[in-house]
Design an enzyme around this catalytic site. Structure first.
Site, PDB file in Angstrom:
ATOM      1  N   GLU A   7       0.817  -1.216   0.000  1.00 42.09           N
ATOM      2  CA  GLU A   7       0.000   0.000   0.000  1.00 42.09           C
ATOM      3  C   GLU A   7       0.850   1.264   0.000  1.00 42.09           C
ATOM      4  O   GLU A   7       0.598   2.205  -0.740  1.00 42.09           O
ATOM      5  CB  GLU A   7      -0.931   0.016   1.222  1.00 42.09           C
ATOM      6  CG  GLU A   7      -2.126  -0.896   1.102  1.00 42.09           C
ATOM      7  CD  GLU A   7      -3.099  -0.708   2.237  1.00 42.09           C
ATOM      8  OE1 GLU A   7      -3.396   0.460   2.586  1.00 42.09           O
ATOM      9  OE2 GLU A   7      -3.581  -1.716   2.789  1.00 42.09           O
ATOM     10  N   ASP A  83      -2.089  -4.100   3.487  1.00 42.03           N
ATOM     11  CA  ASP A  83      -2.173  -4.171   4.950  1.00 42.03           C
ATOM     12  C   ASP A  83      -3.096  -5.302   5.416  1.00 42.03           C
ATOM     13  O   ASP A  83      -4.088  -5.621   4.747  1.00 42.03           O
ATOM     14  CB  ASP A  83      -2.667  -2.838   5.515  1.00 42.03           C
ATOM     15  CG  ASP A  83      -1.599  -1.755   5.434  1.00 42.03           C
ATOM     16  OD1 ASP A  83      -0.439  -2.095   5.131  1.00 42.03           O
ATOM     17  OD2 ASP A  83      -1.920  -0.574   5.675  1.00 42.03           O
ATOM     18  N   TYR A 296       1.824  -3.861  13.522  1.00 38.96           N
ATOM     19  CA  TYR A 296       0.708  -3.190  12.837  1.00 38.96           C
ATOM     20  C   TYR A 296      -0.126  -2.398  13.836  1.00 38.96           C
ATOM     21  O   TYR A 296      -0.429  -2.876  14.934  1.00 38.96           O
ATOM     22  CB  TYR A 296      -0.153  -4.219  12.116  1.00 38.96           C
ATOM     23  CG  TYR A 296      -1.132  -3.599  11.154  1.00 38.96           C
ATOM     24  CD1 TYR A 296      -0.696  -2.756  10.142  1.00 38.96           C
ATOM     25  CD2 TYR A 296      -2.491  -3.848  11.270  1.00 38.96           C
ATOM     26  CE1 TYR A 296      -1.595  -2.182   9.260  1.00 38.96           C
ATOM     27  CE2 TYR A 296      -3.402  -3.284  10.389  1.00 38.96           C
ATOM     28  CZ  TYR A 296      -2.943  -2.454   9.389  1.00 38.96           C
ATOM     29  OH  TYR A 296      -3.830  -1.874   8.521  1.00 38.96           O
TER      30      TYR A 296
END
Length: 706
Positions: A7, A83, A296
């Site tokens: 991304e 993601d 994350y």
């Protein structure tokens, strides 16, 4: 050559180095497609044929799509590595659709930290696109499009507000309700009584606990004075108890708790915290190596992996603090709304300590990294142990209580201390049964305080508790409300504007369920069920769309019939009744016969405050006025006939030099009465008429005149 699509462009170089020269890493830079504005109502949804979404390339993404398409055609294989969440899964699916990839065979990488071991493990163990996740995201987008388009149009037409939304409108109502509660709050009187005792040369303050063995609330001065009259000159120790108190550390951060703690400690807004955390996740240059520093950042899980605990945290705690500081892994209580797809937010390794990282990053990045690092390690450390001492002093039927504490074992606080103000302190040695003299007492009147205004951190916590939105939406929702001028945020404290309050009142009147937390939370629950494969996308849309549109059509008809609120006055232009209307900047008075008559009543300016002095030039009252920047000054109330002004401290403001005939450049070609003279603007000099403001003619200076 294999093409890997992520991304963010910031990940490309790092992941490319980890994978080697056989891989080309490119970025989609977020979503490449979104719902179009074609079809019925501009929704981009084919309602009649089973809610089929119509997607179009997102504005500004055509070049990115073209570049990815060319690269995909040249590549031996395309691997998707967006993601690891709903949005990322949907982006992978859109990429597959646009690039002509087979969803059932195209590899999908999942990694929760950008480190070489994680990337290599992901490439060795690829998965496939999870269509349940894609369907969940697609349903959410359709929910938001229908609610956003339909309600926004109603708000714009009827009260001039900019927008409404599934999550933003509920969050706004929470802020408006908080504001209403504060304004309607009625303070209640109460009294507190405390004594100060001399305990072997040390002052000890004790609070009134009981009167004649019963707990008491004091609500008036008379009640307080009745008790004060019974205060003795000395007090004996009726009881002294000591107890051990164990306090466990808090779990590692979720998105929500990270945003809350960053605000409480550093006053970082949720959006700032997310932006900083994104950089730490994507990676920064540390000692010549570009590496992801944390896992994350969009998660509602407090889970810590066994690999991190046994491979990093446990050895670090044992080596740095010792055996007695090693605790157990705290995974926290899982709520129904928790997705638990990822770990908690933690450092990618304990060897990159906050002290080392701080040398290579900005101060704000260093602060947040240390907060995440310390919280994650503390969550796996042993409890803090305190000794809490409680003393009851009694005499004449009055009991006073004093408490104190001392730390016996720091435990997790060796690395992560709490920031709450400590109300307890260490008490001196006190003997049970002994009597101590009173030094003085305090009898104080107090009033209950209204609820505190929500801070950005408090709103994030409430949204999480009530199941409103997801971790990825908390910060963006608040940012959107501010950009829409629905709320203001001063040092993180939220206050609704008149526009925001009007929008909430409108939705409460016509769509109360849309701004109800239960309704929005249920929609989130349905999205979770779609993600888990328990609910079909079309069933969710059928259950939402048709009842909503039935309500929308009914409300649209009723709004047309609602008579506008009249003021009781008539239009001075045409004689029609004047009515109250709502616009972008609040309410105003206008003619009811619009558009035939476009009369709008000018808002009356507040009356200027008089100073009590008279103008030395014309004798009229002097008043206080404000300039464009809000600075106050004293001026004559006879303006513009009299232009006398002075500063608030009484000093005269410098006056412009009077214009004489020697200043004339030439006669004014427009009014024929004045002359053009040199004038000084903010940025440039020019020629202007001496008959200003009646004549506003001016000329720019020629090069020769300059």
């Amino acid at each position: 050559m294999k093409l890997v699509i992520v991304e963010s462009p910031k990940k490309c170089d790092t992941i490319g180095r980890y994978l080697g020269s056989d891989y080309l890493v490119m970025a989609s830079q977020g979503h490449i497609r979104d719902l179009s504005t074609r079809g019925k109502g501009g929704l981009g949804i084919d309602v009649e044929n089973g809610f089929v979404p119509n997607f179009a390339i997102t504005k500004g993404k055509s070049k990115i799509v073209a570049d990815l398409t060319r690269a995909a055609k040249k590549a031996d294989e395309v691997i998707l590595a967006t993601d690891p969440d709903r949005e990322g899964e949907a982006i992978s699916w859109h990429l597959a659709q646009v690039l002509g990839l087979d969803v059932e065979t195209t590899k999908r990488l999942q990694f929760h930290e950008i480190t070489k071991p994680a990337i290599l493990e992901a490439i060795e163990n690829p998965g496939l696109i999870n269509m349940d996740l894609v369907n969940s995201q697609e349903t959410r987008r359709m929910y938001d499009r229908v609610i956003g388009f339909k309600l926004s149009s109603l708000l714009q037409k009827n009260i001039g507000s900019k927008s409404a939304g599934r999550v933003q409108s509920v969050a706004l109502k929470m802020i408006v309700d908080n504001d209403k509660e504060i304004k309607e709050f009625v303070p209640e009187e109460y009294w507190s009584i405390e004594i100060t005792l001399d305990v072997d040369g040390t002052k000890v303050v004790a609070q009134l606990d009981k009167v004649d063995g019963k707990s008491v609330s004091i609500h008036s001065k008379d009640e307080a004075e009745t008790i004060v009259a019974r205060i003795a000159s000395s007090y004996h120790v009726a009881s002294l108890t000591k107890a051990k108190k164990r306090t466990a550390s808090k779990p590692a951060f979720t998105t929500s708790t990270m945003q809350q703690e960053a605000y409480n400690r550093f006053k970082f807004s949720p959006s700032d915290t997310q932006a900083i955390a994104q950089k730490l996740y994507e990676g920064l240059d540390i000692g010549g190596e570009h590496v992801g520093l944390i896992t994350y950042i969009r998660t509602d899980s407090t889970r810590i992996s066994d690999n991190f605990y046994h491979g990093h945290a446990k050895p670090y705690i044992l080596e740095t603090f010792g055996d007695e500081y090693l605790g157990v892994v705290k995974n926290g209580k899982k709520k129904e709304t928790d997705q638990d797809a990822h770990e908690a937010i933690r450092p990618t390794g304990t060897h990159r300590t906050p002290e080392i990282v701080a040398k290579y990053v900005t101060p704000r990045e260093a602060k947040l990294y240390k907060l995440i690092y310390d919280r994650a390690l503390a969550s796996m450390m042993s409890d803090k142990v305190e000794e809490v001492t409680t003393v009851i002093f009694e005499e004449n039927g009055l009991s006073f209580k004093a408490t104190g504490s001392r730390t016996l074992f720091k435990g997790y606080e060796a690395i992560y201390g709490e920031i709450e103000e400590k109300t307890s302190k260490l008490l001196p040695a006190i003997d049970e049964g002994k009597t101590y003299s009173k030094i003085n007492f305090k009898n104080e009147q107090k009033f209950t305080n209204p609820p505190s205004r929500y801070t950005e951190a408090r709103l994030v916590k409430l949204m999480e508790e009530k199941g409103i939105g997801r971790p990825s939406t908390y910060a963006s929702t608040i940012k959107l409300l501010i950009s829409r001028s629905y709320i203001t945020s001063k040092s993180g404290v939220l206050t609704p504007t008149e526009t925001g309050t009007n929008a909430t009142l409108f939705l409460e009147k016509y769509f109360p369920e849309i701004v109800a937390t239960d309704y929005t939370a249920e929609m989130e629950h349905q999205l979770d069920e779609i993600e888990e494969g328990k609910l079909a996308e079309i069933d969710a849309m059928n259950g939402f769309y048709y009842p909503f549109m039935e309500k929308y059509d009914d409300v649209t008809g009723r709004i047309r019939k609602d008579p506008p609120k009249t003021t009781g006055d008539v239009c001075p232009v045409c004689g029609a009744p004047l009515i109250e209307k709502q616009g972008r900047f609040g309410s105003f008075i206008a003619c009811s016969d619009y558009p035939k008559c476009k009369y709008v009543q000018k808002a009356q300016a507040p009356e200027a405050k008089k100073t009590g002095d008279l103008c030395p030039e014309c004798g009229k009252p002097l008043v206080i006025r404000k300039d464009k920047k809000g600075k106050e000054f004293v001026a004559c109330s006879g303006f513009p006939s009299c232009r006398y002004v002075r500063n608030l401290d009484g000093t005269e403001t410098p006056k412009a030099k009077p214009v004489s005939e020697s200043d004339y450049v030439k006669p004014c070609p427009k009014c024929k009465k004045g002359h053009l003279v040199l004038k000084h603007g903010k940025k440039v000099d020019f020629l202007g008429c001496t008959n200003f403001p009646k004549c506003r003619y001016h000329e720019w200076l020629s090069e020769k005149q300059k």
